[in-house]
Design an enzyme around this catalytic site. Structure first.
Site, PDB file in Angstrom:
ATOM      1  N   LYS A 252      -0.745  -4.635   0.999  1.00 45.40           N
ATOM      2  CA  LYS A 252      -0.960  -4.177  -0.375  1.00 45.40           C
ATOM      3  C   LYS A 252       0.331  -4.278  -1.179  1.00 45.40           C
ATOM      4  O   LYS A 252       1.402  -3.891  -0.697  1.00 45.40           O
ATOM      5  CB  LYS A 252      -1.491  -2.736  -0.379  1.00 45.40           C
ATOM      6  CG  LYS A 252      -0.578  -1.710   0.258  1.00 45.40           C
ATOM      7  CD  LYS A 252      -1.291  -0.371   0.367  1.00 45.40           C
ATOM      8  CE  LYS A 252      -0.409   0.739   0.866  1.00 45.40           C
ATOM      9  NZ  LYS A 252       0.724   1.086   0.020  1.00 45.40           N
TER      10      LYS A 252
ATOM     11  N   CYS B  83       2.181   6.797  -1.432  1.00 45.48           N
ATOM     12  CA  CYS B  83       1.081   5.907  -1.046  1.00 45.48           C
ATOM     13  C   CYS B  83      -0.122   6.637  -0.471  1.00 45.48           C
ATOM     14  O   CYS B  83      -1.264   6.197  -0.654  1.00 45.48           O
ATOM     15  CB  CYS B  83       1.595   4.824  -0.105  1.00 45.48           C
ATOM     16  SG  CYS B  83       2.704   3.676  -0.966  1.00 45.48           S
TER      17      CYS B  83
ATOM     18  N   ASP C  22       1.102   2.516   5.785  1.00 45.31           N
ATOM     19  CA  ASP C  22       2.506   2.106   5.613  1.00 45.31           C
ATOM     20  C   ASP C  22       3.495   2.688   6.629  1.00 45.31           C
ATOM     21  O   ASP C  22       4.622   3.052   6.270  1.00 45.31           O
ATOM     22  CB  ASP C  22       2.985   2.471   4.198  1.00 45.31           C
ATOM     23  CG  ASP C  22       2.178   1.800   3.101  1.00 45.31           C
ATOM     24  OD1 ASP C  22       1.247   1.048   3.426  1.00 45.31           O
ATOM     25  OD2 ASP C  22       2.473   2.039   1.914  1.00 45.31           O
TER      26      ASP C  22
HETATM   27  C1  C5J Z   1       4.997   4.547   0.292  1.00 46.74           C
HETATM   28  C2  C5J Z   1       6.894   4.421  -1.171  1.00 46.74           C
HETATM   29  N1  C5J Z   1       4.417   3.905   1.301  1.00 46.74           N
HETATM   30  N2  C5J Z   1       7.199   5.700  -1.030  1.00 46.74           N
HETATM   31  N3  C5J Z   1       5.899   3.847  -0.435  1.00 46.74           N
HETATM   32  O1  C5J Z   1       4.743   5.709   0.048  1.00 46.74           O
HETATM   33  O2  C5J Z   1       7.519   3.728  -1.938  1.00 46.74           O
END
Ligand code: C5J
Length: 221
Positions: free
Chosen positions: A129, A162, A24
């Site tokens: 995802k 994540c 991400d």
């Molecule tokens: C991730 C989030 N990628 N913090 N998303 O950690 O909402």
């Protein structure tokens, strides 16, 4: 087989069965002026991971090893976003709302894509995802199984959300996970510190923690 100094002890991996997972590293989370910053977060806490991660990706590619990128996000009609997720957060700053870089966390929008410095190369897997974990509602398991991958070097953001969810999912599925402290980031320094401690606690309750220069040195040997 390369071995790196890690917590709680040395991590040895077979380059034939190890993938680098980059979680991400999206503009919505990392860009100044973007979604993450608009929520009051300090994006510099995430952006410090870009340079070490770019160096690691270059070394990983030079060694001919596989990289799997993930992106958190949803279909434009939000049919894959449960109300429990959609209705959380500040009104007007929710998933699907207009943001500085397009609709927030919507697939196909500029902000949903990966930052310029870490763009995937053609042929590298990109797993979209809808959840925090990279295994939930994705074909990640099939991708790993078909390539014979049993160990994951995990990087990306955010450490306690994540990254943690993915490492926990992977651990339950039998994968050995090495998390790189300098290549994962949290908006909250305290969560970063404790999040990494939690992974390696109790003899590596769900993984190992090391730093990228050691991995780079190990795969160059
Ligand atoms: C991730 C989030 N990628 N913090 N998303 O950690 O909402």
């Amino acid at each position: 087989m390369p071995t790196v100094d890690a917590k709680p002890g040395p991590f040895t991996f077979d380059t034939d069965s190890t993938a680098l997972v980059v979680i991400d590293m999206q503009r919505d989370f990392l860009m100044p002026g973007g979604f993450g910053e608009s929520l009051g977060n300090d994006v510099s806490q995430l952006r410090r991971t870009i340079k070490p991660l770019a160096d690691l990706m270059a070394a990983w590619r030079a060694a001919g090893l596989p990289i799997i990128h993930t992106r958190e996000g949803h279909l434009p009609d939000l049919s894959d976003c449960p109300p429990a997720k959609l209705n959380r957060g500040a009104p007007s700053m929710r998933i699907g709302d207009p943001g500085a870089f397009g609709r927030i966390l919507i697939r196909g929008e500029y902000g949903h894509d990966i930052v310029d410095e870490l763009q995937p190369l053609p042929g590298e897997e990109v797993v979209d995802k809808p959840g925090k974990g990279a295994f939930y509602a994705t074909d990640l398991s099939e991708i790993l199984e078909k390539s014979g991958i049993t160990s994951l070097v995990v990087t990306g953001v955010t450490t306690e959300v994540c990254v943690h969810t993915t490492v926990r999912e992977a651990n339950d599925r039998g994968y050995e996970c090495l998390v790189l402290a300098d290549c994962v980031g949290s908006y909250f320094p305290e969560f970063q510190r404790v999040g990494l401690q939690m992974i390696a606690a109790q003899g590596g309750i769900f993984g190992w923690v090391a730093h990228s220069p050691e991995v780079i040195a190990a795969i160059r040997e």
